[in-house]
Design a protein around this motif. Sequence first.
Motif, PDB file in Angstrom:
ATOM      1  N   ASP A  81      13.678 -48.333 -14.472  1.00  0.00           N
ATOM      2  CA  ASP A  81      12.995 -48.980 -13.348  1.00  0.00           C
ATOM      3  C   ASP A  81      11.849 -48.127 -12.814  1.00  0.00           C
ATOM      4  OD1 ASP A  81      15.035 -47.213 -12.612  1.00  0.00           O
ATOM      5  OD2 ASP A  81      15.078 -48.012 -10.573  1.00  0.00           O
ATOM      6  N   GLU A  82      11.767 -46.863 -13.250  1.00  0.00           N
ATOM      7  CA  GLU A  82      10.636 -46.016 -12.837  1.00  0.00           C
ATOM      8  C   GLU A  82       9.450 -46.308 -13.741  1.00  0.00           C
ATOM      9  OE1 GLU A  82      11.074 -41.655 -12.210  1.00  0.00           O
ATOM     10  OE2 GLU A  82      13.205 -42.173 -12.135  1.00  0.00           O
ATOM     11  N   ARG A  83       8.526 -47.061 -13.193  1.00  0.00           N
ATOM     12  CA  ARG A  83       7.463 -47.595 -14.025  1.00  0.00           C
ATOM     13  C   ARG A  83       6.613 -46.511 -14.693  1.00  0.00           C
ATOM     14  NH1 ARG A  83       2.763 -51.497 -11.888  1.00  0.00           N
ATOM     15  NH2 ARG A  83       1.415 -51.274 -13.702  1.00  0.00           N
ATOM     16  N   ALA A  84       6.210 -45.532 -13.915  1.00  0.00           N
ATOM     17  CA  ALA A  84       5.298 -44.515 -14.440  1.00  0.00           C
ATOM     18  C   ALA A  84       5.926 -43.798 -15.634  1.00  0.00           C
ATOM     19  CB  ALA A  84       4.942 -43.510 -13.346  1.00  0.00           C
ATOM     20  N   LEU A  85       7.201 -43.405 -15.453  1.00  0.00           N
ATOM     21  CA  LEU A  85       7.891 -42.697 -16.522  1.00  0.00           C
ATOM     22  C   LEU A  85       8.037 -43.593 -17.754  1.00  0.00           C
ATOM     23  CD1 LEU A  85      10.784 -40.310 -16.350  1.00  0.00           C
ATOM     24  CD2 LEU A  85      11.182 -42.390 -17.648  1.00  0.00           C
ATOM     25  N   ARG A  86       8.457 -44.833 -17.496  1.00  0.00           N
ATOM     26  CA  ARG A  86       8.707 -45.776 -18.596  1.00  0.00           C
ATOM     27  C   ARG A  86       7.431 -45.997 -19.423  1.00  0.00           C
ATOM     28  NH1 ARG A  86       9.609 -50.364 -15.731  1.00  0.00           N
ATOM     29  NH2 ARG A  86       7.574 -51.197 -16.285  1.00  0.00           N
TER      30      ARG A  86
END
Length: 462
Positions: free
Chosen positions: A13-18
Amino acid sequence: MSEPPKHLLIVDDERALREAVAERLADHGFVVEQAASGEEAIQRIAGFAFDILITDLKLPGIDGRQVLEAALERYPDIVAIVITGYGTVKDAVDAIKQGAADFITKPFQFDALLHVLNSAMEQRRLKSENAYLRSQLQERYRIDGLVGRSRVMRDLFQLLEIVAATSSTVLITGETGTGKELAAKAIHHNSARRAQRFLAINCSAIPETLLEAELFGHVRGAFTGAVANRQGRFEQAHKGTLFLDEVGTMSPALQAKLLRVIQEREFERVGDSHPIKIDVRVIAATHSDLAKMVTEGTFREDLYYRLNVIPVRLPPLRERRDDIPLLVQHFLQKLSSELGRGPATMSQEGLRRLMAYHWPGNVRQLENVVERSIAFSQGRPQVEVQDLASELDTTPAPDSPELSFPDEGVDFEQYVSNVELSLIRQSLVRTSGNKRQAAKLLNLKRTTLIEKLKRLEPREQH
Ligand SMILES: Nc1ncnc2c1ncn2[C@@H]1O[C@H](COP(=O)(O)OP(=O)(O)OP(=O)(O)O)[C@@H](O)[C@H]1O
Ligand SMILES: [Mg+2]
């Protein structure tokens, strides 16, 4: 030959990491898809057979464990890596017990993830390679399992090898007991799918109403008694081979659904509308004449052509009597060692008797006869003609027509029709014309008896 790219789903759910991880994985040749929630992940997994799943365990709503569970339930071979928070090793251990290949703890460097991923894939490769080596040993047995030295059988073995190298659909035809299932297994064990599953299902042994769910699975509540989601054989055989025995008995509705899986490689579970993508090789078998069923309108023509891409015909034993001595030897060896006895042989006279018989039950019947003869021989090293079952007496039963063979030959169809008609007549006489009872005496369906009567009677008039 380079390997096809691996399909990977990353769930976080962590967009930046994903997005950062997805981008770098794509740089390394993976085909990457992303899901921002457990719900979205499960939906994607349901519709596509990913090779690799990377999921954060901690997600809002449906969590990573459930995503993992959904993935493993469908695809036992998926390589799953879970991402855990710092100090939650227990969660990671649980996930591995559940079937994940490995885990990585946040925060992590991309290279560390890549390393975990590569070694997990390597592990998986070794695992299937071991399975492959094991199956090669079995394969030797399997191939040996299909014994034959006659011209037709040697040609058949060659065909099976060629067929195995392709991923094409195969239709195996042949009378009962000719080795259709053995041939299907031989194809699988010689194919690139050998390390994956071979599943067999006999379409005629399962009631029509259950067959669809058996093949395609169902979702909870799809019908009475469907208390949980369940995978069908197609999903279970993903990447492997599915053997559909007695495919000629399928209903028109199921024929349509089967056609779609073969053509489009997708289907829905019963009661569901999500298409599931699948990669399964289909080998079908039948002892009925599908081409004839097509002209009669009981089997779909388009499906017939799809199945029959490579036809494999197993000849009846009476067309290759020269295989009988070898088969007898094979079964004597196999069965006496199972009984813990020394090898037995068959007397020449016994062999002559076996070679003269017409073997309606083909190799299976031969195996049974040999088995019984060993029992009757009571440990003597040679099986004698009197040890053979009386079913081999070739004298026709009193009621049957004289099966002599005139020098000028016969009109086969006409001759067989006469035999059929004679049997039906006698059964009707015996039951005072009651067709249901007559059909029972003949071990036929009532409708079959009526059809046969219709077909046979007019022909008899001219
Ligand atoms: N060529 C062969 N060599 C050795 N054994 C054979 C051969 N063909 C068949 N058998 C044996 O005969 C039996 C029947 O084989 P199989 O189940 O493959 O036949 P089938 O064609 O699928 O029969 P059915 O139509 O009745 O299902 C098995 O026990 C098998 O081991
Ligand atoms: Mg069979």
